[in-house]
Design a protein around this motif. Structure first.
Motif, short mmCIF file in Angstrom:
data_model
loop_
_atom_site.label_atom_id
_atom_site.label_comp_id
_atom_site.label_asym_id
_atom_site.label_seq_id
_atom_site.Cartn_x
_atom_site.Cartn_y
_atom_site.Cartn_z
N SER A 1151 0.83 -1.20 0.00
CA SER A 1151 0.00 0.00 0.00
C SER A 1151 0.87 1.25 0.00
N ASN A 1152 0.36 2.27 -0.68
CA ASN A 1152 0.92 3.62 -0.54
C ASN A 1152 -0.24 4.62 -0.67
N ASN A 1153 0.08 5.92 -0.82
CA ASN A 1153 -0.97 6.94 -0.86
C ASN A 1153 -1.85 6.84 -2.09
N PHE A 1154 -1.41 6.07 -3.10
CA PHE A 1154 -2.13 6.06 -4.36
C PHE A 1154 -2.88 4.76 -4.62
N GLY A 1155 -2.77 3.83 -3.71
CA GLY A 1155 -3.52 2.61 -3.92
C GLY A 1155 -2.83 1.41 -3.30
N LYS A 1156 -3.30 0.24 -3.71
CA LYS A 1156 -2.83 -1.01 -3.14
C LYS A 1156 -2.55 -2.03 -4.24
N GLY A 1157 -1.73 -3.00 -3.89
CA GLY A 1157 -1.47 -4.14 -4.76
C GLY A 1157 -1.63 -5.42 -3.98
N TRP A 1158 -2.51 -6.32 -4.48
CA TRP A 1158 -2.82 -7.57 -3.75
C TRP A 1158 -2.17 -8.76 -4.43
N THR A 1159 -1.69 -9.68 -3.65
CA THR A 1159 -1.22 -10.95 -4.21
C THR A 1159 -2.40 -11.86 -4.44
N ASP A 1160 -2.17 -12.95 -5.16
CA ASP A 1160 -3.20 -13.96 -5.34
C ASP A 1160 -3.52 -14.59 -3.99
N ILE A 1161 -4.76 -15.06 -3.89
CA ILE A 1161 -5.22 -15.67 -2.65
C ILE A 1161 -4.56 -17.05 -2.47
N GLN A 1162 -4.03 -17.28 -1.28
CA GLN A 1162 -3.50 -18.60 -0.93
C GLN A 1162 -4.31 -19.17 0.22
N GLU A 1163 -4.28 -20.49 0.35
CA GLU A 1163 -5.06 -21.15 1.39
C GLU A 1163 -4.15 -22.06 2.22
N THR A 1164 -4.47 -22.18 3.48
CA THR A 1164 -3.79 -23.11 4.38
C THR A 1164 -4.70 -23.41 5.55
N THR A 1165 -4.41 -24.43 6.28
CA THR A 1165 -5.24 -24.88 7.39
C THR A 1165 -4.42 -24.88 8.67
N THR A 1166 -4.98 -24.32 9.71
CA THR A 1166 -4.30 -24.35 11.00
C THR A 1166 -4.35 -25.76 11.58
N GLU A 1167 -3.46 -26.03 12.50
CA GLU A 1167 -3.39 -27.35 13.12
C GLU A 1167 -4.48 -27.50 14.18
N GLY A 1168 -4.69 -28.77 14.61
CA GLY A 1168 -5.65 -29.04 15.67
C GLY A 1168 -7.03 -29.39 15.12
N GLU A 1169 -8.00 -29.53 16.03
CA GLU A 1169 -9.37 -29.91 15.66
C GLU A 1169 -10.24 -28.66 15.63
N SER A 1170 -10.95 -28.51 14.54
CA SER A 1170 -11.74 -27.30 14.34
C SER A 1170 -13.01 -27.35 15.19
N PRO A 1171 -13.55 -26.17 15.52
CA PRO A 1171 -14.84 -26.15 16.25
C PRO A 1171 -15.95 -26.83 15.48
N LEU A 1172 -15.92 -26.74 14.12
CA LEU A 1172 -16.96 -27.38 13.32
C LEU A 1172 -16.86 -28.90 13.44
N ALA A 1173 -15.61 -29.41 13.50
CA ALA A 1173 -15.44 -30.85 13.66
C ALA A 1173 -15.97 -31.31 15.00
N GLN A 1174 -15.74 -30.48 16.01
CA GLN A 1174 -16.28 -30.83 17.32
C GLN A 1174 -17.80 -30.82 17.29
N ALA A 1175 -18.35 -29.83 16.57
CA ALA A 1175 -19.82 -29.75 16.50
C ALA A 1175 -20.40 -30.89 15.70
N ALA A 1176 -19.61 -31.53 14.84
CA ALA A 1176 -20.11 -32.61 14.00
C ALA A 1176 -20.27 -33.92 14.75
N THR A 1177 -19.97 -33.93 16.04
CA THR A 1177 -20.15 -35.15 16.82
C THR A 1177 -21.64 -35.50 16.85
N PRO A 1178 -21.99 -36.79 16.66
CA PRO A 1178 -23.42 -37.16 16.65
C PRO A 1178 -24.15 -36.61 17.87
#
Length: 1317
Positions: A1151-1178
């Motif tokens: 970023s500067n005073n005249f605008g911004k430049g964005w990189t392409d979107i990247q994806e990754t997953t954090t470690e551990g068990e997600s809250p959604l996985a916990q909620a998926a328990t029968p």
């Protein structure tokens, strides 16, 4: 030109063998020894033919004999000294080869022996043998058959004769007779036991030895020896020498032992002989000459006490021949003497009382022997022949010649001139000159066997050499078109074995005549090519030529690349149980097959489950053990050559435990422990650890007692404590680790004694102002030395004057009877008073040593007074010095430790700081202050008890103004291509009143360029302290600048803040490059990126992120900004506060005073068990659901009970009446709504139940596997017992006991119950 029949027939054999087997078979690398082993079937040595093992070669022998007549050659003869046993046949060997067939005759004592006319003499039945046998009467042998025999072997080509063979019949005469007798000798004296002489001449001489008490032969030592007369000599007599001795003669040839009389030696111990220096009993001064080939024994017969030590050395002629010389007892034995052994030898005898020595001169005579033995020669007519016969011996032997067994002079009228040349009157072509016989211009009649005879006074030697004159054109004996296979750098040999007389001349060609240093033609015609290469491949031609013709031969040479070890295995040292892997990389010719064999200590290694070769050239040994330690060889072979490399494997392990522990030198409080070294397991032992265990105080606990460094120290003196029961063991250690402990010694108990140690850590300290606690470290059990341990505590106030000591009666003595006691409390003491203290250990066996006097103090109290007259001294912007009056010793109430200064800034009075100044100095310098501040100070004295009162009132001081610290954040934003907007923040440490700022800027070639390459500085002065920005105009485009900023007070400019930046186009920055996710955790992601190296410059970076699946742009979250760093190629940022096990999208923003430049979107997953996985328990397994269901079930149960009670309030009835009423027709007696519970309705199918609306019977929430069950009752919804009575006394449970026998009923009205959902 010499041409040996030996060479001829070797050629014949090699050629024939190669032609019989295969054209590919070659003798290129076959050594002569192997030829002798495998090809003994034909003529091989001395021109002889032997009976062969190969029947297919016999026709070739007949062919040789048919075409080449051969003079006789002696191949076997009896030894010159032939000692025989009359009980056996006398066999006198004589065998020869030649063509035509051999005729044999014998001489005895120089006269013809008529073998056929003597019945006791017979010819051997072996074919072509001249061996004779003589049969004698074993009990009364005829001595007339003794004498000198000589065999003659003759055919028409000549006569060969053997050496003279002296036949002697063995004899074993007896010892002279003498009575057995006893001999008494004082202990320590020297003595000689005489051996009786032998009656007559023993042939051969027997082996003489002595025995004691009929046992094995006595071993000869420096104390016991045998002289030349076979007497047994003692240098000094010992008590153990007493016994029965006998001299014995062993006749090995006859297997007979003669025994002399018995001498009984009695040792007199009553009058021992004293010590004395060595002396010689016998000296071999006039030693007779020894004959070459015999064993020489030099005796050094000594006596003395202690037993003299005997040493031999050679004083002339060089050193002792180590391979043939040995010392037996006191005698020097040299086996198979040669002339070079002649010279002077010295024997030295020494003991602690002196030394003696003598020399003996050795002379060596030699019967004649051959230095150069003549060889037979096959020559052509017209050739010249020379026979060289060189003999040696001492005295020098005379040489004479015979022809076909007859003297040359006697038969041919030989005459001698003064040059010792002998000319034959009838054969002028023969000449004898010393040891040389020459014949010139040979004719066929010169074929004969010539005898060379060497003679001196010790014996005669005869050797035969034939001259065979034949005519024959060249014949190739090597097979044609042989193929020879070699590798680079070897010396190739191409054979061209030929036969002819005269000997053919050999030449080799490869398109042209071969010449040069690399080519050599051997005498047998073989072509040797040195260090061949692939350029030597091809066809070769051999030409054999003599004056009677020529013959050609072709051969092919193939050269391949040499096999070599490119990467040899390396030596390994591994711990036992680990893997060991050898790798052997081989370089070889691609046309050759490779075989790699591994050897262990020279023997082939057999692979198995533990030892494998996973790939060619790799040896893997798993679970290594000590037995794997060896020298390993990688042997790489092709069909042409081989190469090898070696490496050692050393499998190391902890040592084996020490062995054979022994206790010695046992005393009350000491003992010596010794042991033997165990197996080191290929790693040298570095030392030992001695451990002990005491079973009274510490049963089962092994303690370290002593550590010993060094491998060879196998004993240790151990200091012990009294009243203990010891057991010892030893461990060994090497670089791998420590061994298992050895077996323990037997128990060793030390007696009790008085204590010998002083309690440690004696001190006196007060816990209150009116007491003193005297404490010490109690003696451990190992130092108590006996039962009844107690402590005697003595104390008194310390005298005021050290010159006047108080009497012992002033001491207060207290006893602590607890052996583990460690303190005594003295009460009612004055505050902080010095005491002298001693502590002594005692037990039932006495008093221990008295401890040194220790000074202790009773308890302290808090200081009673504050310091006075505190005042401010020197003041600087960052420090203040305080001075005060010290408090009196009485007010300290203890030991003054120092002073504490407490102070605070009036702008922040709650933040009180403290500095501690140890010691009694009444001054302190308080530094680390902030300029331009108002401070309050108080001083507090403190001792071991704690703090005293603070000084009052507080002392005030103001620090003067100073230069400010560096400004806060400094950044520059691009306004346009020539303008930068510089912004900053005020200093965090103004240190006074800010009056303004000074901003300096200048160009630079790039970030991080040294000072010397910067442009001229431009300065902007900002006089308004509230202004925190400035615009830099008219700058150069696309140029780097260094910006420096300083804040000012009236004192001057402060610390500098620097920034390196550049001008750029007024446009948004380019997006960063190479985004990389460095690390992820349960709640963070670490991201790095590379800023764009071109384009408009960003003023900051940050990372935007969101959970995956969030589509709204407003849902992007962003991190704190990251400033550009011109010195770093990469930047990074950590995103915190994330959810575990969640997929995130992220992008980096420039970023500067005249605008911004964005990189392409990247994806990754954090470690551990997600809250959604916990909620998926029968749902059925989640706690809240289980609790809810239990609550619903309980509520249903309560409602059922209430409903049941209401339905049954209509009156009391008996069970029998109820049953009678139920026996009626159900069609005429329908059940009413209040008639009862639903358990009386008929059983229905599952489909009917599911199709009907709910009835009064509520299905079980437990999910019964019987749909529509009638058994729903209160027992299924709670703890109610169906067999219990209800409130009106009726027994409800009986109606559900046997549901199968109930009459059918109409369904209960649905209105009777409520439906629960």
């Amino acid at each position: 030109m010499d041409w040996s029949i030996r060479q001829l027939l070797v050629v014949v054999i090699c050629c024939f063998c190669s032609s019989v087997n295969s054209e590919e078979w070659s003798l290129t690398n076959l050594p002569p020894e192997r030829l002798r082993r495998n090809l003994t079937s034909l003529y091989f040595e001395d021109g002889r033919f032997l009976t062969g093992k190969f029947s297919h070669l016999r026709h070739y022998k007949r062919r040789i004999r048919k075409h080449v007549p051969m003079p006789p050659v002696i191949t076997k003869q009896a030894p010159s000294k032939h000692i025989v046993d009359p009980r056996e046949l006398i066999v006198i060997d004589c065998e020869a080869t030649g063509s035509p067939e051999i005729r044999y005759s014998w001489l005895k004592n120089g006269r013809e022996l008529d073998v056929d006319s003597d019945a006791s003499i017979s010819w051997s039945a072996a074919p072509n043998s001249g061996t004779i046998t003589i049969e004698l009467d074993g009990d009364n042998p005829d001595k007339s058959y003794e004498g000198k025999y000589q065999c003659k072997a003759a055919n028409h080509r000549g006569t060969a004769v053997t050496n003279e063979i002296e036949v002697t019949i063995t004899a074993s005469p007896l010892f002279a007779f003498d009575e057995d007798r006893e001999i008494t000798v004082p202990v320590g004296a020297q003595h000689v036991l005489e051996c009786l002489p032998i009656l007559g001449e023993a042939i051969p001489p027997p082996n003489i030895y002595w025995t004691k008490d009929g046992s094995n032969p006595i071993d000869l030592t420096e104390r016991i020896s045998i002289d030349a007369d076979n007497n047994l000599i003692f240098a000094n007599i010992e008590e153990a020498d007493a016994g029965e001795y006998s001299c014995r003669a062993e006749y090995v040839k006859l297997g007979t032992i003669r025994i002399a009389n018995t001498l009984t030696l009695i040792v007199d111990t009553a009058s021992p002989r004293g010590a004395r220096a060595p002396s010689f009993l016998k000296r071999d001064i006039n030693l007779p000459p020894v004959n070459r080939g015999e064993d020489l024994t030099l005796r050094c017969i000594t006596e003395g006490l202690p037993t003299p030590e005997v040493r031999w050395r050679r004083t002339s002629g060089g050193a002792l021949p180590a391979a043939r010389a040995k010392v037996v007892g006191t005698s020097l034995v040299i086996e198979e003497v040669v002339e070079g052994d002649a010279g002077s030898y010295e024997c030295t005898a020494s003991n602690s009382l002196g030394k003696n020595k003598y020399e003996v001169m050795v002379t060596v005579n030699a019967a004649p022997y051959w230095k150069t033995e003549p060889e037979g020669q096959m020559l052509a007519p017209g050739d010249d022949a020379t026979i060289l016969c060189e003999a040696a011996g001492t005295p020098t032997p005379e040489v004479s010649w015979k022809r076909n067994g007859e003297p040359l002079g006697a038969k041919h009228g030989l005459i001698r001139d003064h040059h010792f040349e002998e000319k034959l009157k009838d054969q002028a072509n023969r000449r004898v000159s010393g040891t040389t016989l020459s014949l010139s211009e040979l004719v066929k009649d010169d074929s004969a066997v010539y005898q060379c005879i060497a003679r001196n006074n010790l014996g005669t030697r005869i050797t035969n050499a034939y001259i065979n004159v034949v005519e024959l054109p060249p014949i190739m004996l090597t097979a044609a078109n042989k193929k020879y296979a070699y590798v680079q750098d070897q010396d190739a040999q191409l054979h061209c074995l030929s036969f002819g007389s005269p000997k053919p001349q050999i030449t080799w060609y490869k398109e042209e005549l071969l010449a040069g240093d690399r080519y050599q033609i051997l005498s047998n015609g073989t072509l040797v090519i040195a260090t061949v290469s692939t350029e030597d491949d091809g066809m070769y031609k051999c030409m054999a030529t003599n004056k009677f013709g020529e013959e050609a031969l072709q051969a092919e040479l193939s050269v391949k690349r040499k096999t070599s070890i490119a990467t040899p295995p390396i030596a390994l040292e591994v711990k036992a149980g680990n893997e060991a892997q050898f790798v052997c990389v081989v370089d070889k010719d691609p046309d050759l097959d490779l075989t790699i064999v591994w050897l262990k200590n020279g023997a082939p290694l057999k692979p198995g489950s533990r030892i494998t070769t996973p790939v060619l050239g790799t040896l893997l040994i798993k679970d290594t053990m000590s037995s794997d330690s060896a020298l390993y060889t990688c042997l790489a072979s092709t069909t042409r050559d081989e190469a090898s490399a070696q490496a050692t494997l050393s499998v190391i392990d902890v040592p084996e435990p020490p062995l054979n522990l022994q206790l010695s030198n046992q005393a009350d409080v000491s003992v010596t422990l010794s042991w033997d070294m165990g197996n080191e397991n290929n790693s040298p032992i570095e030392g030992y650890t001695i451990q002990y265990q005491e079973n009274r105080l510490m049963p089962g606990e092994w303690q370290e007692m002593k550590v010993i460094d060094g491998r060879d120290t196998l004993t240790a003196d151990l200091d012990l404590n009294p009243w203990l029961n010891y057991e010892f063991r030893v461990t060994a250690r090497n670089k791998v680790g420590e061994s298992e402990p050895s077996d323990a010694t037997e128990r060793y108990t030390t007696p009790a004694a008085a204590p010998n140690a002083v309690p440690g850590g004696i001190k006196g300290e007060g816990t209150e102002p009116t007491n003193m606690v005297i404490s010490w470290e109690p003696l451990p059990g190992l130092l108590q030395n006996g039962p009844g341990l107690r402590y005697e505590v003595r104390y008194r106030e310390q005298p005021q004057s050290r010159r006047r000591r108080q009497a012992d009666s002033d001491w207060t003595v207290e006893t602590v009877n607890d052996p583990n006691g460690k303190e005594f409390v003295v009460e009612d003491t004055p505050t902080y008073t010095a005491y002298e203290i001693t502590v002594q250990a005692k037990n039932d066996f006495g008093d221990g040593p008295l401890s040194d006097v220790v000074v202790g103090y009773s308890g302290e109290d808090f200081p009673a007074a504050a310091v006075e007259n505190a005042a401010v001294g020197d003041v600087t912007p960052r420090s203040v010095r305080l001075d005060w009056d010290p408090i009196s010793e009485e007010d300290v109430k203890g030991d003054l430790k120092g002073y504490k200064v407490r102070y605070y800034d009036e702008d922040d009075p709650d933040n009180v700081m403290e500095k501690v100044f140890e010691g009694d100095e009444p001054t302190a310098l308080i530094d680390g202050l902030t300029p331009y501040k108002n401070y309050n100070f108080t001083v507090v004295p403190y001792n071991g008890k704690g703090d005293g009162p603070p000084s009052s009132p507080a002392v005030k001081a103001s620090t003067p103004e100073s230069t400010p610290g560096a400004p806060g954040a400094l950044r520059a934003n691009v306004v346009d291509s020539k303008t930068l907007d510089v912004q900053w923040e005020a200093p965090l440490e103004p240190n006074g009143v800010i009056t303004g700022y000074t901003l300096t800027y200048r160009t630079m070639p790039g970030p991080g360029i040294p000072e010397g390459r910067l442009g001229a500085p431009m300065e902007i002065s900002v006089d308004d302290p509230a202004t925190t920005n400035a615009k830099l105009s008219e700058l150069e485009e696309q140029t780097w600048y260094r910006i420096e900023l300083q804040a000012k007070t009236k004192i001057g400019p402060g610390d500098m803040k620097e920034l390196e930046t550049s001008t750029s186009d007024p446009a948004p920055p380019l997006k960063p490059e190479t985004v990389e996710i460095l690390d992820t955790g349960e709640n963070f992601i670490n991201v790095s990126w590379v800023p764009a190296k071109v384009g408009p410059r960003p003023s900051q970076f940050y990372v935007e992120y969101r959970e995956r699946g969030t589509n709204s742009e407003q849902m992007w979250l962003q991190t704190e900004s990251v400033d550009p760093d011109p010195y770093s190629e990469t930047l990074q940022k950590t995103i915190d506060g994330l959810n575990p096990g969640t997929r995130y999208q992220l992008r980096v923003v420039a970023s500067n005073n005249f605008g911004k430049g964005w990189t392409d979107i990247q994806e990754t997953t954090t470690e551990g068990e997600s809250p959604l996985a916990q909620a998926a328990t029968p749902v059925g397994r989640q706690g809240w659901f289980i609790g809810l269901m239990c609550a619903i079930a309980l509520l249903i149960l309560i409602l059922l009970i209430i409903c049941f009670i209401k339905k049954n309030r209509g009156g009391k009835y008996k069970v029998s009446e109820k049953e009678d009423a139920l026996k009626g027709d159900p069609e005429t007696q329908p059940i009413k709504d209040d008639a009862g519970f639903g358990e009386y309705r008929p059983r229905e199918s599952p489909d009917e139940v599911m199709a009907k609306p709910p009835t009064g019977s509520i299905p079980s929430l437990a999910g019964s596997d019987k749909p529509g069950s009638e058994t729903d009752s209160m027992a299924e919804y709670g703890d109610a017992d169906p067999g219990m009575f209800n409130e009106d006394g009726s027994f409800i449970g009986q109606y559900g006991a046997d549901k199968k026998q109930r009459p059918p009923e109409e369904p209960t009205s649905p209105a009777a119950f409520s439906t629960f959902v």
